[in-house]
Design a protein around this motif. Structure first.
Motif, PDB file in Angstrom:
ATOM      1  N   LEU A  46     -10.249   1.034   1.104  1.00  0.00           N
ATOM      2  CA  LEU A  46     -11.400   0.433   0.441  1.00  0.00           C
ATOM      3  C   LEU A  46     -12.659   1.225   0.757  1.00  0.00           C
ATOM      4  CD1 LEU A  46     -12.425  -1.822  -1.370  1.00  0.00           C
ATOM      5  CD2 LEU A  46     -12.694  -3.242   0.657  1.00  0.00           C
ATOM      6  N   SER A  47     -12.777   1.709   1.987  1.00  0.00           N
ATOM      7  CA  SER A  47     -13.987   2.451   2.370  1.00  0.00           C
ATOM      8  C   SER A  47     -14.152   3.735   1.559  1.00  0.00           C
ATOM      9  CB  SER A  47     -13.963   2.777   3.864  1.00  0.00           C
ATOM     10  OG  SER A  47     -12.827   3.558   4.187  1.00  0.00           O
ATOM     11  N   ASP A  48     -13.057   4.358   1.122  1.00  0.00           N
ATOM     12  CA  ASP A  48     -13.128   5.574   0.306  1.00  0.00           C
ATOM     13  C   ASP A  48     -13.498   5.280  -1.151  1.00  0.00           C
ATOM     14  OD1 ASP A  48     -12.328   6.988   2.530  1.00  0.00           O
ATOM     15  OD2 ASP A  48     -10.261   7.291   1.830  1.00  0.00           O
ATOM     16  N   LEU A  49     -13.406   4.031  -1.529  1.00  0.00           N
ATOM     17  CA  LEU A  49     -13.611   3.655  -2.929  1.00  0.00           C
ATOM     18  C   LEU A  49     -14.970   3.019  -3.172  1.00  0.00           C
ATOM     19  CD1 LEU A  49     -10.007   2.282  -3.474  1.00  0.00           C
ATOM     20  CD2 LEU A  49     -10.933   4.460  -4.283  1.00  0.00           C
ATOM     21  N   VAL A  54     -12.620  -2.317  -7.272  1.00  0.00           N
ATOM     22  CA  VAL A  54     -11.253  -2.168  -6.776  1.00  0.00           C
ATOM     23  C   VAL A  54     -10.492  -3.448  -7.080  1.00  0.00           C
ATOM     24  CG1 VAL A  54      -9.802  -1.757  -4.755  1.00  0.00           C
ATOM     25  CG2 VAL A  54     -12.030  -0.609  -4.950  1.00  0.00           C
ATOM     26  N   ILE A  55      -9.394  -3.287  -7.787  1.00  0.00           N
ATOM     27  CA  ILE A  55      -8.546  -4.416  -8.152  1.00  0.00           C
ATOM     28  C   ILE A  55      -7.204  -4.220  -7.451  1.00  0.00           C
ATOM     29  CG2 ILE A  55      -7.288  -5.559 -10.019  1.00  0.00           C
ATOM     30  CD1 ILE A  55     -10.550  -3.807 -10.703  1.00  0.00           C
ATOM     31  N   VAL A  84     -13.245   2.258 -11.902  1.00  0.00           N
ATOM     32  CA  VAL A  84     -12.350   1.257 -11.323  1.00  0.00           C
ATOM     33  C   VAL A  84     -11.147   1.918 -10.678  1.00  0.00           C
ATOM     34  CG1 VAL A  84     -10.696  -0.529 -12.008  1.00  0.00           C
ATOM     35  CG2 VAL A  84     -13.000  -0.600 -12.914  1.00  0.00           C
ATOM     36  N   ARG A  85     -10.643   1.309  -9.602  1.00  0.00           N
ATOM     37  CA  ARG A  85      -9.343   1.697  -9.045  1.00  0.00           C
ATOM     38  C   ARG A  85      -8.477   0.450  -9.027  1.00  0.00           C
ATOM     39  NH1 ARG A  85      -7.466   5.459  -5.334  1.00  0.00           N
ATOM     40  NH2 ARG A  85      -8.640   6.809  -6.726  1.00  0.00           N
ATOM     41  N   ILE A 140      -6.903  -9.583  -6.262  1.00  0.00           N
ATOM     42  CA  ILE A 140      -8.166  -9.581  -5.532  1.00  0.00           C
ATOM     43  C   ILE A 140      -9.037  -8.489  -6.141  1.00  0.00           C
ATOM     44  CG2 ILE A 140      -9.297  -9.245  -3.299  1.00  0.00           C
ATOM     45  CD1 ILE A 140      -6.611 -10.053  -1.982  1.00  0.00           C
ATOM     46  N   VAL A 141     -10.311  -8.796  -6.385  1.00  0.00           N
ATOM     47  CA  VAL A 141     -11.254  -7.821  -6.928  1.00  0.00           C
ATOM     48  C   VAL A 141     -12.402  -7.639  -5.937  1.00  0.00           C
ATOM     49  CG1 VAL A 141     -12.821  -7.235  -8.820  1.00  0.00           C
ATOM     50  CG2 VAL A 141     -10.690  -8.476  -9.311  1.00  0.00           C
TER      51      VAL A 141
END
Length: 171
Positions: A46-49, A54-55, A84-85, A140-141
């Protein structure tokens, strides 16, 4: 003359502030932390995104609603592009005790049903990051700042995802 014990009251107040700060920091850290590897060996953190929506979608091959929503997630990811990822987390892949064979089977199944985004095979590490899922599918988003803004157990559509990233309240 006051009967209030000021040092005791101050200590109680201070202990409540410390407890609240600890609770907030524990919640905040759990809300922003995942560090997993996908089936291509790429890290998914998550930290890289940061800066992207993020979904994370938890699914299983035997779950009909899960399989039905995969094309919506793939279409959403394609339309949104770099904004989005989408990340799929398969939770049923290690059933026979033959992990490599099960992994190949799930990857093949995912490809067949149109899963074109990164795939993670759920395990103890993913469960520590997200907790145990109470049902499938679960989505989860996270917003571009890494804050969880939506969580739903049950089917999610491309239209719902569009509404979430537009800032609408979706249930």
């Amino acid at each position: 003359m006051s009967t209030t014990n000021k040092p005791a009251a101050s200590m109680l107040f201070l202990s409540r502030i410390i407890f609240a700060a600890l609770a907030i920091s524990l919640f905040a850290s759990s809300a922003i932390a995942f560090d997993l590897k996908d089936t291509a060996g790429q890290p998914q953190r998550l930290s890289d995104l940061k800066g992207k929506w993020v979904i994370v979608n938890f699914w299983a091959t035997w779950c009909a609603p899960c399989v039905k929503e995969i094309p919506d997630f793939a279409a959403f990811a394609k339309v949104q592009g770099d904004k989005v990822r989408v990340l799929g987390v398969a939770l049923d892949w290690d059933e026979t005790g033959k992990r490599e064979a099960d992994e190949r089977k799930v990857k093949s199944f995912a490809k067949k049903v149109g899963l074109t985004y990164p795939l993670v095979l759920g395990d103890d590490k993913s469960e520590k990051s997200f907790g145990k899922m109470k049902g499938l599918p679960t989505t989860i988003v996270y917003d571009p700042n890494g804050k969880m803004v939506f969580q739903k157990t049950g089917p999610v559509t491309q239209e719902m995802l569009n509404r979430v990233i537009a800032g609408e309240k979706v249930s």
